[in-house]
Every structure is written in C-alpha cells, then in structure tokens.
Design a protein around this motif. Sequence first.
Motif, PDB file in Angstrom:
ATOM      1  N   SER A  33       0.830  -1.202   0.000  1.00 47.55           N
ATOM      2  CA  SER A  33       0.000   0.000   0.000  1.00 47.55           C
ATOM      3  C   SER A  33       0.863   1.251   0.000  1.00 47.55           C
ATOM      4  CB  SER A  33      -0.903   0.006   1.238  1.00 47.55           C
ATOM      5  OG  SER A  33      -1.737  -1.131   1.271  1.00 47.55           O
ATOM      6  N   ARG A  34       0.307   2.333  -0.516  1.00 42.85           N
ATOM      7  CA  ARG A  34       1.004   3.616  -0.437  1.00 42.85           C
ATOM      8  C   ARG A  34       1.135   4.035   1.013  1.00 42.85           C
ATOM      9  NH1 ARG A  34       1.900   6.590  -4.984  1.00 42.85           N
ATOM     10  NH2 ARG A  34       0.895   5.922  -6.915  1.00 42.85           N
ATOM     11  N   ARG A  35       2.268   4.676   1.326  1.00 41.63           N
ATOM     12  CA  ARG A  35       2.589   5.034   2.704  1.00 41.63           C
ATOM     13  C   ARG A  35       2.599   6.548   2.874  1.00 41.63           C
ATOM     14  NH1 ARG A  35       5.797   2.203   5.954  1.00 41.63           N
ATOM     15  NH2 ARG A  35       7.349   3.883   5.933  1.00 41.63           N
ATOM     16  N   PHE A  36       2.116   6.992   4.050  1.00 42.84           N
ATOM     17  CA  PHE A  36       2.056   8.425   4.324  1.00 42.84           C
ATOM     18  C   PHE A  36       2.451   8.698   5.768  1.00 42.84           C
ATOM     19  CE2 PHE A  36      -1.017   7.357   1.083  1.00 42.84           C
ATOM     20  CZ  PHE A  36      -0.702   8.246   0.065  1.00 42.84           C
ATOM     21  N   PHE A  37       3.251   9.734   5.942  1.00 40.35           N
ATOM     22  CA  PHE A  37       3.656  10.175   7.282  1.00 40.35           C
ATOM     23  C   PHE A  37       2.674  11.215   7.786  1.00 40.35           C
ATOM     24  CE2 PHE A  37       5.712  13.398   9.900  1.00 40.35           C
ATOM     25  CZ  PHE A  37       6.269  12.630  10.908  1.00 40.35           C
ATOM     26  N   ASP A  38       2.295  11.090   9.056  1.00 41.72           N
ATOM     27  CA  ASP A  38       1.474  12.113   9.682  1.00 41.72           C
ATOM     28  C   ASP A  38       1.771  12.093  11.181  1.00 41.72           C
ATOM     29  OD1 ASP A  38      -0.715  14.071   8.924  1.00 41.72           O
ATOM     30  OD2 ASP A  38      -1.620  13.103  10.665  1.00 41.72           O
ATOM     31  N   ASP A  39       2.102  13.245  11.727  1.00 46.68           N
ATOM     32  CA  ASP A  39       2.561  13.339  13.118  1.00 46.68           C
ATOM     33  C   ASP A  39       1.375  13.421  14.076  1.00 46.68           C
ATOM     34  OD1 ASP A  39       4.018  13.616  15.396  1.00 46.68           O
ATOM     35  OD2 ASP A  39       4.673  15.671  15.005  1.00 46.68           O
ATOM     36  N   GLN A  40       0.785  12.270  14.345  1.00 46.94           N
ATOM     37  CA  GLN A  40      -0.294  12.206  15.324  1.00 46.94           C
ATOM     38  C   GLN A  40      -0.327  10.811  15.934  1.00 46.94           C
ATOM     39  OE1 GLN A  40      -4.501  11.599  13.962  1.00 46.94           O
ATOM     40  NE2 GLN A  40      -3.708  12.427  12.015  1.00 46.94           N
ATOM     41  N   ASP A  41      -1.033  10.675  17.042  1.00 42.33           N
ATOM     42  CA  ASP A  41      -1.136   9.391  17.732  1.00 42.33           C
ATOM     43  C   ASP A  41      -2.309   8.595  17.166  1.00 42.33           C
ATOM     44  OD1 ASP A  41       1.028   9.860  19.459  1.00 42.33           O
ATOM     45  OD2 ASP A  41      -0.239  11.037  20.804  1.00 42.33           O
ATOM     46  N   PHE A  42      -2.015   7.692  16.258  1.00 45.63           N
ATOM     47  CA  PHE A  42      -3.059   6.858  15.669  1.00 45.63           C
ATOM     48  C   PHE A  42      -3.473   5.759  16.649  1.00 45.63           C
ATOM     49  CE2 PHE A  42      -0.718   8.450  11.932  1.00 45.63           C
ATOM     50  CZ  PHE A  42      -1.768   9.013  11.216  1.00 45.63           C
TER      51      PHE A  42
END
Length: 239
Positions: A2-11
């Motif tokens: 799958s395509r990957r994405f960075f996001d600075d949050q607590d998933f």
Amino acid sequence: MSRRFFDDQDFQAGQVAELGAAASHHIGKVLRMAPGEDIEVFNGRGGEFQARIDSISKKAVAVEVLSFNDVNRTPPLAVTVALPMIKGDRMDYAIQKATEMGAAQIVVLDTERCEVRLKGERADKKLAQWQAIAISACEQCGLNIPPQVSGVENLKNWLGSELPDHRLVAHPGEQPFDPAVLERGASLALLTGPEGGFSDEELSAARDAGFVPFALGERVLRAETAPVALLAALWAWLG
C-alpha cells in the motif's frame, strides 16, 4: 504494498483519524485517491498502521485505522551521517539517499571548503526542506522512523560534542577500513568531506576527536555520493 504516508499524530486502531494538511493534499489532490482504498500511515515514533480512506473533503482526508504493525526496518547499526553543505539539488539527493540507506541521524556541517554557506532564517528553511525530503524518502523506502536532520553546525564545534563511540572519517589515500570492529546494535559517526576535501587542520582535528580515517577503494567520490556508498559498504560488511 500500500502507499505510505507520514502524519505526526497518535493513531489508534479502531478509530477514524483526520490527516494533516501535507498527507491530505498528497492523497486527495496529487494522487487523487478515493474512499475505500487501503494505505499505510506512520508517525515516526515506531511501527506503522494499516488504514483505509474513509472520506475525502476539500480540507482534509479521514482514514479508518485498522491495525498496527510493530516494524521499523532499521539497519543493524545506528549511523549518524555528518556531511558538508553541498550546492543545489545535490544536497537534496544526499539527504534522500542517506535516508533510504538507513541513516539514523543526519548532521549538516559547515567546513572550510564548503561550496555554499547558510545562516539564520535561510538555514532554518533549508533544514525544514531537508527534513521533509527525509520523511518523503521514508514513505518510499519503508522506514518508519525518519532520521533527524540537524545543523548547520561548524565542523570543529560538532567534533567537540557528544558523539558515538565508533567514529570514521572518509578520506582518500587512507587504508581500507577493517569492518571487524563493527558491532551490531552499536552506534557510529560517519564523517564525509566537501568537494575540495578536508583541510589538514580539519583532518587533524577529526583524528584528535577519535575519528579513524579510511578510504573506500582508490577512487575519489563526489560529496553527495560518498555517504550513500559508505552506508552501502557498512551494510555489506555487516552482512
């Protein structure tokens, strides 16, 4: 994959999360993905999350977080790559490829023979740009913990700071490095020079700081090529 994405949050698995501006723009505007598509998201704190696009609006993309995978794909040696300021896009290349090759930290240095000088607000903007390049490289290559890009720091000041126990400085004409001294799980500082090379005074200061000079073959590598080639050699030596 799958395509990957960075996001600075607590998933959190089982919850719906609204992605930040950068990831949302990339998914909705650049890639024009659609709800229902599977992706991976990571926040740089370790591991990655399987997710599915829940909705796409003009302002943001929301994803349903499905599960967590505790994997980082980091190399067996934590390497701090210290490299000089390089002119133009070649610096972007060096940051991108050092990240792809698994650098744990990247320090940008000001040396006597640097091709360019950066200070103040201009340096801050460049550091933010290089950090974004490192994050993008992690999205592409599968690393889940982006290296911290720091600097621009004077070489002599950096040599006097707290550094890893293992220290190498690449310098043409030296003896090949003996990989037998490397230890899995250890840390290493890898110092590479500018196009014009280190001055005698700088090389002497590096030796005094515990850096062992070594050469990788008989050729003189370009400033943006050296970190990548040396990291590749390290991983080959460690098997």
